[in-house]
Enzyme design. Structure first.
Site, short mmCIF file in Angstrom:
data_model
loop_
_atom_site.label_atom_id
_atom_site.label_comp_id
_atom_site.label_asym_id
_atom_site.label_seq_id
_atom_site.Cartn_x
_atom_site.Cartn_y
_atom_site.Cartn_z
N ASN A 14 -46.49 -41.22 -21.85
CA ASN A 14 -45.56 -42.05 -22.62
C ASN A 14 -44.16 -41.55 -22.30
O ASN A 14 -43.74 -40.51 -22.78
CB ASN A 14 -45.88 -41.90 -24.11
CG ASN A 14 -45.05 -42.83 -24.97
OD1 ASN A 14 -44.16 -43.53 -24.46
ND2 ASN A 14 -45.30 -42.83 -26.26
N ARG A 96 -48.07 -45.95 -21.27
CA ARG A 96 -47.72 -46.83 -22.37
C ARG A 96 -46.45 -47.60 -22.00
O ARG A 96 -45.45 -47.02 -21.59
CB ARG A 96 -47.43 -46.00 -23.60
CG ARG A 96 -47.06 -46.86 -24.74
CD ARG A 96 -46.48 -46.09 -25.87
NE ARG A 96 -46.62 -46.91 -27.04
CZ ARG A 96 -46.99 -46.45 -28.21
NH1 ARG A 96 -47.24 -45.19 -28.35
NH2 ARG A 96 -47.10 -47.26 -29.22
N HIS A 184 -46.77 -52.41 -31.53
CA HIS A 184 -47.77 -51.47 -32.09
C HIS A 184 -49.19 -51.95 -31.80
O HIS A 184 -50.14 -51.59 -32.50
CB HIS A 184 -47.65 -51.33 -33.62
CG HIS A 184 -46.40 -50.64 -34.08
ND1 HIS A 184 -45.73 -51.05 -35.21
CD2 HIS A 184 -45.73 -49.58 -33.60
CE1 HIS A 184 -44.67 -50.27 -35.39
NE2 HIS A 184 -44.66 -49.37 -34.42
N LEU A 211 -47.74 -48.12 -40.64
CA LEU A 211 -46.51 -47.75 -41.36
C LEU A 211 -46.04 -46.39 -40.89
O LEU A 211 -46.56 -45.35 -41.30
CB LEU A 211 -46.78 -47.73 -42.88
CG LEU A 211 -47.50 -48.94 -43.47
CD1 LEU A 211 -47.70 -48.77 -44.97
CD2 LEU A 211 -46.76 -50.23 -43.18
N GLY A 212 -45.07 -46.41 -39.97
CA GLY A 212 -44.53 -45.15 -39.44
C GLY A 212 -43.02 -45.27 -39.40
O GLY A 212 -42.43 -45.93 -40.26
N ARG A 243 -34.77 -49.98 -39.59
CA ARG A 243 -34.59 -51.39 -39.22
C ARG A 243 -34.63 -52.27 -40.47
O ARG A 243 -35.38 -52.01 -41.40
CB ARG A 243 -35.70 -51.85 -38.27
CG ARG A 243 -35.67 -51.18 -36.92
CD ARG A 243 -36.62 -51.89 -35.96
NE ARG A 243 -36.75 -51.14 -34.72
CZ ARG A 243 -37.88 -50.52 -34.35
NH1 ARG A 243 -38.96 -50.59 -35.10
NH2 ARG A 243 -37.92 -49.86 -33.22
N GLU A 387 -53.30 -43.59 -30.50
CA GLU A 387 -52.85 -44.49 -29.44
C GLU A 387 -53.18 -43.94 -28.05
O GLU A 387 -53.54 -44.68 -27.15
CB GLU A 387 -51.34 -44.75 -29.59
CG GLU A 387 -51.07 -45.62 -30.81
CD GLU A 387 -49.66 -45.51 -31.34
OE1 GLU A 387 -49.29 -44.39 -31.79
OE2 GLU A 387 -48.92 -46.50 -31.33
#
Ligand code: ADP
Length: 403
Positions: A14, A96, A184, A211-212, A243, A387
């Site tokens: 990543n 990723r 996500h 939810l992160g 955000r 992930e």
């Protein structure tokens, strides 16, 4: 190491703007090692590496992604800290990539795919250029290993047009590809698969809540995403750490015309200075906000109220989209760790048959758990996301398919 274990290792990468995260999987997707090269191009670049329960941190100058990947490869081959003798033992590298546009499948790296990704790089300026730079450098350093791109948008390509279209003139979709893509996806797909296993039912209807630092909600019908809260970019949807989430687009025009803001400045504020941080004025971290709210800080209380209320509204909407809900699934930093947030969200959802067992909820921190009350119509699950494992599985599938 057994004979069969020597090949078929999968490396997951990543690549961000200043960091490279890596994880190496062996047979049966067992984690062999992992780590992070951080602060690339800055002072104090370091590699933090972990093998088994042993960890190593070394400060070392790394100017760019190429040097970072070379350093990681050296670590992978290290006699003490590594797990391979040469790159030939890696059967695929899974990268990723945040924005895959309308690509509906994991893809092998090719000039055509990279050109397509570059055509909308501006939609994910913080991620895609770095993801792609990492891929190009890795391919140079490991030319014979298949390089597989796994997209965060891909899982949501199954959404029907009524979910992904915006109410703009149709040619904005045709001509400019303006539509909801969702993000996500790797995480939503992983927890949806895991939840189906836990429920022991083939293809349940689920609402998955990632939810992160960034948050998104997805409606999953029979294993497929049918709607998701993030949009053309990750800005849309629920309120997040920094955000805004959903906002009337006219607010931007008004602020520009009436108060002289620049569009870029607003975009930066809406992405990085809003949400939990903007409302609380204190932090984007739910741990900090929960602590201050408990001590009576009103703005922190409001930030938490807004966060939970807006998520509950999306879950309500997706209950309507799905018709029937078998389970709600919580994951990622907040979803896995905050019983309070889960409790508050679920308290809005009793009308749908959601009931949470307070004791089970309080105990479910960073581990898989069914926190629903006995006899509740809708199950509530906590499923830690993984992930990297999902990327490894996708990359392995792609590499095997090629043989
Ligand atoms: P990323 O998107 O960076 O991977 P994570 O999924 O790790 O983010 O989530 C990070 C967020 O998780 C933090 O900003 C914090 O708000 C939240 N978090 C982590 N631990 C806890 C905790 N124990 N209680 C509440 N929130 C937590």
């Amino acid at each position: 190491m057994g004979e069969g274990e020597e090949m078929n290792k999968i490396l997951v990468l990543n690549c961000g703007s200043s960091s490279i995260k890596y994880k190496l999987f062996g047979a049966d997707f067992r984690v062999l090692l992992g780590g992070k090269v951080e602060r690339i191009g800055e002072k104090g670049t370091a590699i933090a590496h972990q093998k088994g329960d042993r960890a190593l941190k070394r400060e070392i100058a790394v100017k760019n992604h190429r040097q970072g990947i070379a350093l990681m490869l050296d670590m992978l081959r290290d006699r003490e800290w590594g797990a391979i003798r040469n790159a030939g033992e890696i059967s695929a590298v899974g990268h990723r990539v945040v924005h895959g546009g309308q690509l509906a499948k994991t893809a092998l790296v090719s000039g055509a795919v990279l050109d397509y990704l570059k055509s909308f790089e501006m939609l994910a300026p913080l991620h895609n250029p770095h993801n792609i730079a990492g891929i190009i450098e890795t391919k140079k350093l490991m030319p014979r290993v298949p390089q597989v791109m796994v997209f965060d948008t891909e899982f949501h390509q199954s959404m029907p047009p009524k979910a992904y279209m915006y109410g703009l003139p149709y040619h904005f979709y045709d001509k400019y590809a303006i539509r909801k893509y969702g993000f996500h996806g790797i995480s939503h797909k992983y927890v949806a698969q895991r939840a189906a296993e836990i429920l022991g039912r083939g293809r349940p209807n689920l609402i998955t809540c990632h939810l992160g630092a960034g948050s998104s909600i997805t409606a999953v019908k029979a294993g497929k995403s049918v709607d998701t809260s993030m949009g053309l970019t990750p800005l849309e949807g629920v309120m997040m750490g920094t955000r805004t989430g959903d906002i009337d687009a006219a607010a931007a025009q008004y602020l520009v015309k009436r108060y002289g803001f620049e569009y870029d400045e607003l975009f930066e504020i809406m992405n990085n200075k809003s949400g939990l941080l903007g409302i609380s004025g204190v932090s984007k971290d739910v741990r900090v906000i929960e602590g201050k709210a408990r001590k009576g800080n009103g703005r922190c209380g409001l930030a938490l109220d807004m966060f939970c209320y807006r998520i509950a509204k999306y879950i309500g909407a997706y209950a309507a989209a799905l018709g029937k809900v078998d389970a709600i699934v919580f994951t990622a930093g907040i979803g896995e760790n905050s019983p309070q947030v889960r409790k508050r969200i679920c308290s809005y959802l009793e009308i749908f048959g959601v009931r949470v067992d307070a004791r089970k909820n309080a105990k479910a921190v960073k581990k898989e758990a069914d926190i629903s009350a006995k006899g509740a119509k809708v199950r509530v699950l906590v499923v830690p996301t993984d992930e990297e494992l999902m990327i490894a599985k996708e990359a392995a599938g792609m590499a095997e398919g090629r043989k």
